[in-house]
Structure formats: structure tokens, C-alpha cells
Scaffold this motif. Sequence first.
Motif, PDB file in Angstrom:
ATOM      1  N   GLY A 106       0.491  -0.956   0.193  1.00 59.77           N
ATOM      2  CA  GLY A 106       0.103   0.023   0.312  1.00 59.77           C
ATOM      3  C   GLY A 106       0.734   1.379   0.052  1.00 59.77           C
ATOM      4  N   ALA A 107       0.238   2.258   0.231  1.00 59.60           N
ATOM      5  CA  ALA A 107       0.849   3.932   0.225  1.00 59.60           C
ATOM      6  C   ALA A 107       2.223   3.193   1.427  1.00 59.60           C
ATOM      7  CB  ALA A 107      -0.180   4.482   1.135  1.00 59.60           C
ATOM      8  N   THR A 108       3.026   4.876   0.563  1.00 61.34           N
ATOM      9  CA  THR A 108       4.282   4.530   2.045  1.00 61.34           C
ATOM     10  C   THR A 108       3.991   4.447   3.515  1.00 61.34           C
ATOM     11  OG1 THR A 108       5.609   5.415   0.328  1.00 61.34           O
ATOM     12  CG2 THR A 108       6.410   5.741   2.104  1.00 61.34           C
ATOM     13  N   LEU A 109       4.986   3.566   4.554  1.00 58.12           N
ATOM     14  CA  LEU A 109       4.167   3.861   5.616  1.00 58.12           C
ATOM     15  C   LEU A 109       5.359   4.661   6.625  1.00 58.12           C
ATOM     16  CD1 LEU A 109       4.158   0.195   6.539  1.00 58.12           C
ATOM     17  CD2 LEU A 109       2.535   1.784   5.828  1.00 58.12           C
ATOM     18  N   VAL A 110       4.696   5.258   7.140  1.00 53.76           N
ATOM     19  CA  VAL A 110       5.315   6.803   8.070  1.00 53.76           C
ATOM     20  C   VAL A 110       5.728   5.704   9.080  1.00 53.76           C
ATOM     21  CG1 VAL A 110       4.825   9.198   8.854  1.00 53.76           C
ATOM     22  CG2 VAL A 110       3.860   8.618   6.274  1.00 53.76           C
ATOM     23  N   SER A 111       7.015   6.838  10.160  1.00 47.17           N
ATOM     24  CA  SER A 111       7.704   6.482  11.359  1.00 47.17           C
ATOM     25  C   SER A 111       6.302   7.274  12.265  1.00 47.17           C
ATOM     26  CB  SER A 111       8.754   7.714  11.668  1.00 47.17           C
ATOM     27  OG  SER A 111       9.566   7.769  10.249  1.00 47.17           O
ATOM     28  N   GLY A 112       5.795   6.419  13.222  1.00 45.69           N
ATOM     29  CA  GLY A 112       5.684   6.706  14.390  1.00 45.69           C
ATOM     30  C   GLY A 112       4.008   6.596  14.043  1.00 45.69           C
ATOM     31  N   LYS A 113       3.696   6.589  12.754  1.00 45.97           N
ATOM     32  CA  LYS A 113       2.324   6.430  13.173  1.00 45.97           C
ATOM     33  C   LYS A 113       1.536   4.801  13.527  1.00 45.97           C
ATOM     34  CE  LYS A 113       0.692   9.920  10.778  1.00 45.97           C
ATOM     35  NZ  LYS A 113       0.070  10.894  11.417  1.00 45.97           N
ATOM     36  N   LYS A 114       0.702   5.031  14.205  1.00 51.90           N
ATOM     37  CA  LYS A 114      -0.329   3.135  14.023  1.00 51.90           C
ATOM     38  C   LYS A 114      -1.223   3.616  13.092  1.00 51.90           C
ATOM     39  CE  LYS A 114      -2.458   1.644  17.874  1.00 51.90           C
ATOM     40  NZ  LYS A 114      -2.766   0.610  19.450  1.00 51.90           N
TER      41      LYS A 114
END
Length: 433
Positions: A106-114
Amino acid sequence: MNILFKKKINFLFLAIIMAFTVYGNDFQTNLPLEIHQLRIEYLENPEGIDVLKPRFSWVLKGDGFNRYQSAYQIHVSLSKNDINRGFIWNSGKILSNETNQIIYDGATLVSGKKYFWKVTVWDENDVSSTSEIASWSMGNLEFLDWQAEYISHNVGYNKKDKYTELYLPPARYLRHSFNINKKIKRATAYTTALGVYELRLNGNKVGNDYLLPGWTDYNKRLYYQTYDITDQLSQGENVVGAIIADGWYAGYIGYALLVRLDKVREFYGVNPSFMGQIKIEYEDGTSEIIASNDKTWKANSGPILEADIIMGETYDARLEHKNWDKAGFDDSKWSKPKRYTIANGKLMASPTTGIKNQETIKPIKITEPIPNTFIFDLGKNIAGIAKLKIQGEAGTKITLRFGEILKSDGTLLTENLRKARATDTYILSGNGV
């Protein structure tokens, strides 16, 4: 029994078998497959992974025969409320019986996101069932995400003869007080150590793991842990603390002392140090980071006078700093910590579960082969922590030795431990313990 009666019985059995053969699949359509053990990167609801293309897996259960998954669909979102829309990833219905190592796309995963996810599966009759909602959070994916520094309390250097006298420095204590005046949406702690550490927050241990961050080749990699601490913070003053000791980083390891190697301890470094930061996200959309540093944090030694994985621990309860990890504690006599250079190894999110308490074992037998010396037989070899309830005068020493077998006279055999002291000492404060 006459022949006609036998034929009737055989015909009845045949009819039953044919009924199950013809209608068996219809019975099974009323029993959709059950989805269990949702995992991502082999962990259940992990906090702080750093794999950009994580892998999903699940386990299926179902009644009947010839049950199987014919298709699956994964939804990923930033909230439970919009999970059905799959804003971050909707795999679509994939015709496949695979249930393991399904790679995120999917979309690029982001630091710290849940992130939240669920899976829908279809069985051999195209009957669907949907899992509960699971989650995971991303760790610090970039070096710039880290504002924390490696810090420790300076306890001096080893000046003892390495072959004739053990060097067992005290554990280091670190603390920092900070205030919260806004409503918290989410708070996350990212912590690690060169050595072993225990994270404290407002008087309580964070998590239920031991000997963190685990043993790695510190020249190649160093694991960090991630904890959701939202419910452990409060309005007003909060205190974060850490206890750090040598561990595998600077302590004794294996047979080095026995075979008199040139180096018997401090294989990776001399001074264990802690690094950690707390990211607080507020409901008004702002955020701040509370990071370890040598300017605003405080350091000291304490009741843990010795702490080594194979040699043991000495704890002097008379030296306790009461409520040192709680609000209101006076740390004016504590010193500033010392900053240390970061390790050469790559900082990585821990890919494993930690060491946890699995069970509580009571002795199956207690004997006294020598006056005032008691043998507690646990019935099996374990790796664990001894727990005693004792009372006595201040300064009274309780010594615990550990072994795997008894001598013929009922005393503890320790010769097979070679140079491992495997001894704990507890010195009473006189205040009830």
C-alpha cells in the motif's frame, strides 16, 4: 439374524453415507472459517516495527472436511472507523490459499504512525468471514527521527586485576521530570541501551520484559523497544527513569575468565548507557519529544551495588532512593549524566518478543543440610528470578546461590558453574525488609 434384516441394516448405513456425501458441503456452508492469530512480521499487534513492506499472516480454523481458503482481502487504515474503506491499502479480493507472509503493498508507511488492519477470507464455497481488527505501529524509520543521546552515570573505571578479582560496578540510575498541561492523544516511548536496562515511568516499570534490549553484536546492530505509554502519563509533573547495568555489553561473558583470555569482560564497551525518547501527541494537533540528554536529566548510583548476568547481583536496601521515579522527588543532589558516543551498530526495531515471566514456581522441597543454610528445590532447572519474603535488622545479609544439582550430603554443587559466581546478595534496610 435373518438375511433380510441384515440387508435392511446395510441399506440404512449406505443411505447415511450417501446423505453425508451429497449434503456435506451444504452443512459446511453454515460454518464459515474462523480467523485467529493475526500477526504482522510474526508479532501480534506489535509496537514500533521498521520494516517498510511488512508481512501479514493469520491462522484458520474450521469444522468439517476439505476446508480451505479460496481467497483473501486485506484492509489497512489509520483508524478503526474507516477500516472498511482501506484508505492506506485495500488488496482487493485475491484468489489464493496463502495465509502467511503476505507482503504489504500500500501507501508508504510513516515513522511513528499507528495502523489498523483486518482480513476477510472466503472458503471453498465462497462463503466469507472477517477477522477482528488488529494493529501495529511504525518505529523511527530515519536517523533524524532520533533526538535522544546515549547517557550514563560515571562510576569510574576498572583498576582491578582481571584474573584475581571481579570487577562488578553498580547499576546506574537516570531520571527526568517533565510537565504536561494539555490533553494527550497518544504517547510513545522509544528506548534502548548499550547494556541492559529497565524503563520506569511515574513509579512503575514500563512493559513486562527483562534484560532489554537483548543481546546483539553491538558492532553490527542494536535493538530498541517501542511502548505505548498513553495511559501511564497524567496532567502535571511526570517522571521517566531508567536503570542500566553492564549486561552483555560490558559484563562477563561465557568462558573468558575460566580460560584466561586477554579480555574477560567489556567485549563491546566499557560504560553501559541509555538512550530513549518519549513522543507526546496532543489533541490540539501539537506534539513534543522528551529525549535523554546530558543537560536536563539527572544521574546517580543506588541500591544495586553489583549487577552481572553470570556473576549475580548485590542489592543494599539501605541505599534506596525512595520514590526516585515519581513526581515530587528531590534530585538536587544527583549529578548530571555523562554523554557517550553512539555505538557503531545499526539501530533497529526489535524483531522479537522480549524475555517475560512465564510462570511462578514454588519449591517442591526445602531442606537445611547445614545450620542456617537452606536448599530450595524447584524440581527442575529454570532461568528466573528468586522471590523471598524476609524480615530482619538493618545490615543483615541474605545470600542466594544457584546451582543445578546437589552433592551427596544435600548441599549445593557449584563446581560445574566454573568461574560463574551465580550469587545474589540482599542487604536488609531494617524497615520491614
